[in-house]
Design a protein around this motif. Sequence first.
Motif, PDB file in Angstrom:
ATOM      1  N   THR A  70       0.833  -1.199   0.000  1.00 47.21           N
ATOM      2  CA  THR A  70       0.000   0.000   0.000  1.00 47.21           C
ATOM      3  C   THR A  70       0.871   1.254   0.000  1.00 47.21           C
ATOM      4  O   THR A  70       0.620   2.196  -0.760  1.00 47.21           O
ATOM      5  CB  THR A  70      -0.951   0.007   1.220  1.00 47.21           C
ATOM      6  N   LEU A  71       1.902   1.264   0.826  1.00 44.87           N
ATOM      7  CA  LEU A  71       2.785   2.423   0.877  1.00 44.87           C
ATOM      8  C   LEU A  71       3.614   2.559  -0.402  1.00 44.87           C
ATOM      9  O   LEU A  71       3.795   3.676  -0.911  1.00 44.87           O
ATOM     10  CB  LEU A  71       3.702   2.363   2.102  1.00 44.87           C
ATOM     11  N   ALA A  82       8.323   9.716  -1.014  1.00 43.07           N
ATOM     12  CA  ALA A  82       9.360   8.689  -0.871  1.00 43.07           C
ATOM     13  C   ALA A  82      10.598   9.340  -0.268  1.00 43.07           C
ATOM     14  O   ALA A  82      10.962  10.445  -0.633  1.00 43.07           O
ATOM     15  CB  ALA A  82       9.690   8.076  -2.224  1.00 43.07           C
ATOM     16  N   SER A  83      11.193   8.642   0.674  1.00 44.29           N
ATOM     17  CA  SER A  83      12.440   9.128   1.262  1.00 44.29           C
ATOM     18  C   SER A  83      13.327   7.928   1.559  1.00 44.29           C
ATOM     19  O   SER A  83      12.852   6.791   1.612  1.00 44.29           O
ATOM     20  CB  SER A  83      12.165   9.914   2.547  1.00 44.29           C
ATOM     21  N   LEU A  88      14.105   2.444   3.566  1.00 39.21           N
ATOM     22  CA  LEU A  88      14.857   1.547   4.457  1.00 39.21           C
ATOM     23  C   LEU A  88      13.934   0.863   5.463  1.00 39.21           C
ATOM     24  O   LEU A  88      14.086  -0.336   5.741  1.00 39.21           O
ATOM     25  CB  LEU A  88      15.966   2.301   5.174  1.00 39.21           C
ATOM     26  N   LEU A  89      12.974   1.590   5.996  1.00 37.17           N
ATOM     27  CA  LEU A  89      12.026   0.988   6.942  1.00 37.17           C
ATOM     28  C   LEU A  89      11.137  -0.044   6.249  1.00 37.17           C
ATOM     29  O   LEU A  89      10.823  -1.090   6.836  1.00 37.17           O
ATOM     30  CB  LEU A  89      11.192   2.072   7.615  1.00 37.17           C
ATOM     31  N   LEU A  93      10.773  -3.995   7.113  1.00 37.05           N
ATOM     32  CA  LEU A  93       9.489  -4.679   7.269  1.00 37.05           C
ATOM     33  C   LEU A  93       9.439  -5.940   6.405  1.00 37.05           C
ATOM     34  O   LEU A  93       9.015  -7.003   6.862  1.00 37.05           O
ATOM     35  CB  LEU A  93       8.345  -3.735   6.909  1.00 37.05           C
ATOM     36  N   VAL A  94       9.902  -5.832   5.173  1.00 42.52           N
ATOM     37  CA  VAL A  94       9.932  -6.999   4.284  1.00 42.52           C
ATOM     38  C   VAL A  94      10.865  -8.063   4.856  1.00 42.52           C
ATOM     39  O   VAL A  94      10.539  -9.263   4.839  1.00 42.52           O
ATOM     40  CB  VAL A  94      10.362  -6.587   2.853  1.00 42.52           C
ATOM     41  N   ALA A  95      11.995  -7.649   5.395  1.00 38.59           N
ATOM     42  CA  ALA A  95      12.931  -8.606   6.005  1.00 38.59           C
ATOM     43  C   ALA A  95      12.275  -9.324   7.178  1.00 38.59           C
ATOM     44  O   ALA A  95      12.472 -10.534   7.364  1.00 38.59           O
ATOM     45  CB  ALA A  95      14.204  -7.892   6.452  1.00 38.59           C
ATOM     46  N   CYS A  96      11.475  -8.612   7.951  1.00 36.17           N
ATOM     47  CA  CYS A  96      10.775  -9.245   9.084  1.00 36.17           C
ATOM     48  C   CYS A  96       9.749 -10.261   8.593  1.00 36.17           C
ATOM     49  O   CYS A  96       9.611 -11.341   9.175  1.00 36.17           O
ATOM     50  CB  CYS A  96      10.102  -8.180   9.941  1.00 36.17           C
TER      51      CYS A  96
END
Length: 104
Positions: A70-71, A82-83, A88-89, A93-96
């Motif tokens: 969604t983001l 986008a920043s 990076l965050l 989240l994807v890594a988690c």
Amino acid sequence: MAWLILIVAGVLEAVWASALSASNGFRRLGPTVLFVIALVLSMAGLAFAMTELPTGTAYAVWVGIGATLTLVWAMVTGKERASTARILLLLLLVACVVGLKVVS
């Protein structure tokens, strides 16, 4: 099979969240119909995945996929800024989410 369905359900979560925003308070028919269809299919997929996967893991993965996509969609369409920090965050989240799959 449960993991594949859970991933598709997570993608559909991003679809219904974006369609909900585009529906303009349910005033636009097309996005409203897309919202309802994607919502029902997303919830059904999550419910099915929870028959084989632990509830907490399934829900966390479903939310993680949906929130990330969604983001990303909002950034691509220019509705969100986008920043480097946001990207990076999102990667964290994807890594988690991937980590939850690995340990399950």
